[in-house]
Design an enzyme around this catalytic site. Structure first.
Site, PDB file in Angstrom:
ATOM      1  N   CYS A  75      -5.919  13.092  13.584  1.00 11.68           N
ATOM      2  CA  CYS A  75      -5.575  11.781  13.133  1.00 11.68           C
ATOM      3  C   CYS A  75      -5.632  10.809  14.312  1.00 11.68           C
ATOM      4  O   CYS A  75      -5.065  11.082  15.424  1.00 11.68           O
ATOM      5  CB  CYS A  75      -4.273  11.861  12.263  1.00 11.68           C
ATOM      6  SG  CYS A  75      -3.822  10.025  12.128  1.00 11.68           S
ATOM      7  N   LYS A  89       0.624  -1.170  -0.060  1.00 12.62           N
ATOM      8  CA  LYS A  89       0.153   0.036   0.030  1.00 12.62           C
ATOM      9  C   LYS A  89       1.006   1.394   0.103  1.00 12.62           C
ATOM     10  O   LYS A  89       0.721   2.168  -0.861  1.00 12.62           O
ATOM     11  CB  LYS A  89      -0.835   0.177   1.164  1.00 12.62           C
ATOM     12  CG  LYS A  89      -1.473   1.341   1.345  1.00 12.62           C
ATOM     13  CD  LYS A  89      -2.368   1.178   2.698  1.00 12.62           C
ATOM     14  CE  LYS A  89      -1.956   1.837   3.991  1.00 12.62           C
ATOM     15  NZ  LYS A  89      -1.521   3.335   3.986  1.00 12.62           N
ATOM     16  N   ASN A  90       1.820   1.320   0.890  1.00 10.77           N
ATOM     17  CA  ASN A  90       2.745   2.596   1.024  1.00 10.77           C
ATOM     18  C   ASN A  90       3.678   3.068  -0.114  1.00 10.77           C
ATOM     19  O   ASN A  90       4.229   3.894  -0.072  1.00 10.77           O
ATOM     20  CB  ASN A  90       3.624   2.560   2.442  1.00 10.77           C
ATOM     21  CG  ASN A  90       2.514   2.666   3.430  1.00 10.77           C
ATOM     22  OD1 ASN A  90       1.364   2.955   3.397  1.00 10.77           O
ATOM     23  ND2 ASN A  90       3.034   2.529   4.556  1.00 10.77           N
ATOM     24  N   ARG A 147      -8.788  -0.424   4.606  1.00  9.46           N
ATOM     25  CA  ARG A 147      -7.848   0.670   3.920  1.00  9.46           C
ATOM     26  C   ARG A 147      -6.334   0.025   3.516  1.00  9.46           C
ATOM     27  O   ARG A 147      -5.863   0.387   2.564  1.00  9.46           O
ATOM     28  CB  ARG A 147      -7.654   1.640   4.947  1.00  9.46           C
ATOM     29  CG  ARG A 147      -8.737   2.599   5.124  1.00  9.46           C
ATOM     30  CD  ARG A 147      -8.380   3.773   5.904  1.00  9.46           C
ATOM     31  NE  ARG A 147      -7.017   4.201   5.679  1.00  9.46           N
ATOM     32  CZ  ARG A 147      -6.189   4.650   6.382  1.00  9.46           C
ATOM     33  NH1 ARG A 147      -6.211   4.791   7.813  1.00  9.46           N
ATOM     34  NH2 ARG A 147      -4.946   5.158   5.757  1.00  9.46           N
TER      35      ARG A 147
HETATM   36  C1  UD1 Z   1       4.066   6.630   6.523  1.00  4.82           C
HETATM   37  C2  UD1 Z   1       3.532   5.447   6.369  1.00  4.82           C
HETATM   38  C3  UD1 Z   1       2.688   4.838   7.628  1.00  4.82           C
HETATM   39  C4  UD1 Z   1       3.772   4.911   8.678  1.00  4.82           C
HETATM   40  C5  UD1 Z   1       4.774   5.923   8.871  1.00  4.82           C
HETATM   41  C6  UD1 Z   1       5.919   5.681   9.810  1.00  4.82           C
HETATM   42  C7  UD1 Z   1       2.615   5.899   4.182  1.00  4.82           C
HETATM   43  C8  UD1 Z   1       1.590   6.362   3.234  1.00  4.82           C
HETATM   44  N1  UD1 Z   1       2.139   5.782   5.288  1.00  4.82           N
HETATM   45  O1  UD1 Z   1       3.336   7.807   7.304  1.00  4.82           O
HETATM   46  O2  UD1 Z   1       2.315   3.659   7.324  1.00  4.82           O
HETATM   47  O3  UD1 Z   1       3.370   4.281   9.939  1.00  4.82           O
HETATM   48  O4  UD1 Z   1       5.110   6.329   7.476  1.00  4.82           O
HETATM   49  O5  UD1 Z   1       6.715   4.817   9.155  1.00  4.82           O
HETATM   50  O6  UD1 Z   1       3.502   5.793   3.783  1.00  4.82           O
HETATM   51  N2  UD1 Z   1       5.987  14.721  11.113  1.00  4.82           N
HETATM   52  C9  UD1 Z   1       6.190  15.805  11.410  1.00  4.82           C
HETATM   53  N3  UD1 Z   1       6.376  16.642  10.343  1.00  4.82           N
HETATM   54  C10 UD1 Z   1       5.860  16.314   9.155  1.00  4.82           C
HETATM   55  C11 UD1 Z   1       5.771  15.110   8.824  1.00  4.82           C
HETATM   56  C12 UD1 Z   1       5.950  13.995   9.887  1.00  4.82           C
HETATM   57  O7  UD1 Z   1       6.167  16.213  12.509  1.00  4.82           O
HETATM   58  O8  UD1 Z   1       5.689  17.208   8.294  1.00  4.82           O
HETATM   59  C13 UD1 Z   1       6.134  13.412  12.249  1.00  4.82           C
HETATM   60  C14 UD1 Z   1       4.951  12.716  12.339  1.00  4.82           C
HETATM   61  O9  UD1 Z   1       4.072  13.008  13.142  1.00  4.82           O
HETATM   62  C15 UD1 Z   1       5.400  11.229  12.948  1.00  4.82           C
HETATM   63  C16 UD1 Z   1       6.703  11.385  12.340  1.00  4.82           C
HETATM   64  O10 UD1 Z   1       7.151  12.492  11.812  1.00  4.82           O
HETATM   65  O11 UD1 Z   1       5.822  11.520  14.402  1.00  4.82           O
HETATM   66  C17 UD1 Z   1       6.881  10.261  11.187  1.00  4.82           C
HETATM   67  O12 UD1 Z   1       5.835  10.256  10.318  1.00  4.82           O
HETATM   68  P1  UD1 Z   1       6.018  10.104   8.681  1.00  4.82           P
HETATM   69  O13 UD1 Z   1       7.173   9.181   8.366  1.00  4.82           O
HETATM   70  O14 UD1 Z   1       5.835  11.544   7.922  1.00  4.82           O
HETATM   71  O15 UD1 Z   1       4.730   9.510   8.459  1.00  4.82           O
HETATM   72  P2  UD1 Z   1       3.612   9.262   7.005  1.00  4.82           P
HETATM   73  O16 UD1 Z   1       4.578   9.537   6.084  1.00  4.82           O
HETATM   74  O17 UD1 Z   1       2.583  10.211   7.215  1.00  4.82           O
END
Ligand code: UD1
Length: 429
Positions: free
Chosen positions: A117, A22-23, A400
């Protein structure tokens, strides 16, 4: 609303094929926005998040064709809108991934802020900061992120990510592919899904190097072309089935998987007493004769232990011998499954981002509610080993991200079926 009905029973046995990730599939489909030519993505999993992505791309004017083998051809030659509306973004946060490609190709994009979320605040500040570094002007208005380049191309930039973000890295990598000049993303996510996207971008004519390390270098090109790309297997689906076999005392073989992408998970399964063997594209797991041993877990970005496998290992520890701690370092509020497992008899204490789990040997059934994608997988697995019949509600979360989960589990001998919500209310009346 449908529910799953799981009856605790014998060990899982047999073989199962792992679906596309999925990711990986979500950013790959979205990368079609970067080109006027057709992008073909195969090995797409059958998931609700894929339908949402198709709906989103469709609203932007991308023409999509799905063949009977679930390969999707995306033609973004006539994009008619650059707005990702709240109705879609709120159901799938990964919609934020359209921000980079739309801004890079059309100089303007409007993407709704994802909002609250279940597993924490999950901000998108890193996506925004990176695009600003590439010269986009970004305003937040009426709940929308509005990016504009003033008619110019984005410019290559050196971007340091304060926190490792998977979709943040992907968004900026896609934007940088069409920027003028070279972009360096430092402290980049190293997840296999990031590498898969880089491979596809390169097949489209991009110049991305270093994906899989913490420094990704992207030399921008003026345009990207067509490509035909196959999505990598879903390592989280694979890990989930392996835990299901381990906790049920089973023996399974999973296929179409890349074992090295699961190293941290396989290590923990071995530590718990399971026999694990692997080859090119398969993994075999045999649960120990006696009880599983509890294992300490600390989640962190790849290649460390994935947060998306945390809930499943909380469950494993709940029935193992000994006491374990599970520390969640990626998301701030990702222990909702704990309360449901406690209702099934688990002995777990929560202290901030740490769960202390005393193995209790077995669980009993209870009506439980899924709260997020991976928490719901953990509850389904719990239902397969608990004494009695467990009803799992709100399973839209599981749809999902897991392709035909009940069929695949049933194929390995699990007693699980999907029932319409009204059927159960009639029964209990
Ligand atoms: C992706 C995956 C999800 C997985 C996660 C961590 C997809 C579609 N989803 O989610 O399944 O659980 O990686 O491996 O690929 N953060 C910030 N600011 C930002 C972005 C992130 O503070 O702009 C923080 C988030 O709140 C979190 C951490 O960084 O605490 C990691 O999040 P992130 O790697 O961005 O997760 P996703 O990409 O949303």
């Amino acid at each position: 609303m449908d529910k799953l009905l799981a009856t605790g029973g014998g060990p899982l046995k047999g073989r199962v094929r792992i679906s596309g990730a999925k990711n990986a599939a979500l950013p790959l489909l979205i990368s079609s926005l970067l080109t006027e030519e057709t992008l073909r993505i195969s090995n797409i999993p059958h998931l609700h998040d894929i339908t949402t992505t198709m709906e989103l791309l469709g609203q932007l004017g991308v023409k999509l064709q799905v063949d009977e083998k679930l390969a999707i051809e995306a033609d973004a030659s006539e994009v008619s809108s650059v707005i990702a509306p709240y109705e879609l973004v709120k159901t799938m946060r990964a919609s934020i991934l359209v921000l980079g490609p739309l801004t890079a190709r059309f100089g303007h994009a409007e993407v709704s802020l994802p909002g609250g979320c279940a597993i924490g605040s999950r901000p998108v500040n890193l996506h925004i900061k990176g695009l600003e570094a590439m010269g986009a002007e970004i305003k937040i208005e009426n709940g929308y992120i509005k990016a504009d380049t003033g008619g110019e191309r984005l410019k290559g930039a050196r971007i340091f990510m304060d926190l490792i973000s998977v979709t943040g890295t992907e968004n900026l990598m896609m934007a940088a592919a069409l920027a003028d000049g070279t972009t360096v993303i430092e402290n980049a996510a190293r997840e296999p899904e990031v590498i898969d996207l880089a491979d596809c971008l390169n097949a489209m004519g991009a110049k991305v190097s270093g994906a899989g390390s913490d420094e990704i270098i992207i030399e921008g090109v003026e345009r990207l072309g067509s490509a035909d790309h196959r999505v990598i297997p879903d390592r989280i689906e694979a890990g989930t089935f392996l835990v299901a076999a381990a906790i049920s005392g089973g023996e399974i073989e999973i296929h179409d998987v890349i074992p090295r992408q699961l190293e941290s998970v396989l290590d923990k399964l071995r530590e718990s007493g399971c026999a694990v063997e692997s080859g090119d594209n398969w993994i075999k797991l045999r649960a120990p004769e006696g009880t599983l041993k509890s294992v300490n877990i600390r989640t962190a970005p790849y290649p460390a232990f994935p947060t998306d496998m945390q809930a499943q290992f909380v469950l494993l520890n709940a029935i193992a011998e000994g006491t374990a701690t599970v520390v969640e370092t990626v998301f701030e509020n990702r222990f909702m499954h704990v309360h449901e497992l406690q209702r099934m008899g688990a002995d777990i204490e929560l202290d901030g981002n740490t769960a202390v789990i005393k193995g209790v040997g077995g669980l009993h059934s209870a009506p439980v509610m899924a709260t997020d994608l991976r928490a719901s997988a953990c509850l389904v697995l719990a239902g397969l080993i608990a004494e009695g019949e467990t009803i799992i509600d709100r399973i839209y979360h599981i749809d999902r991200g897991y392709d035909c989960i009940e069929e695949k589990l049933a194929q390995m001998g699990a007693m699980i079926r999907r029932v319409p919500g009204h059927y159960l209310s009639r029964q209990s009346a």
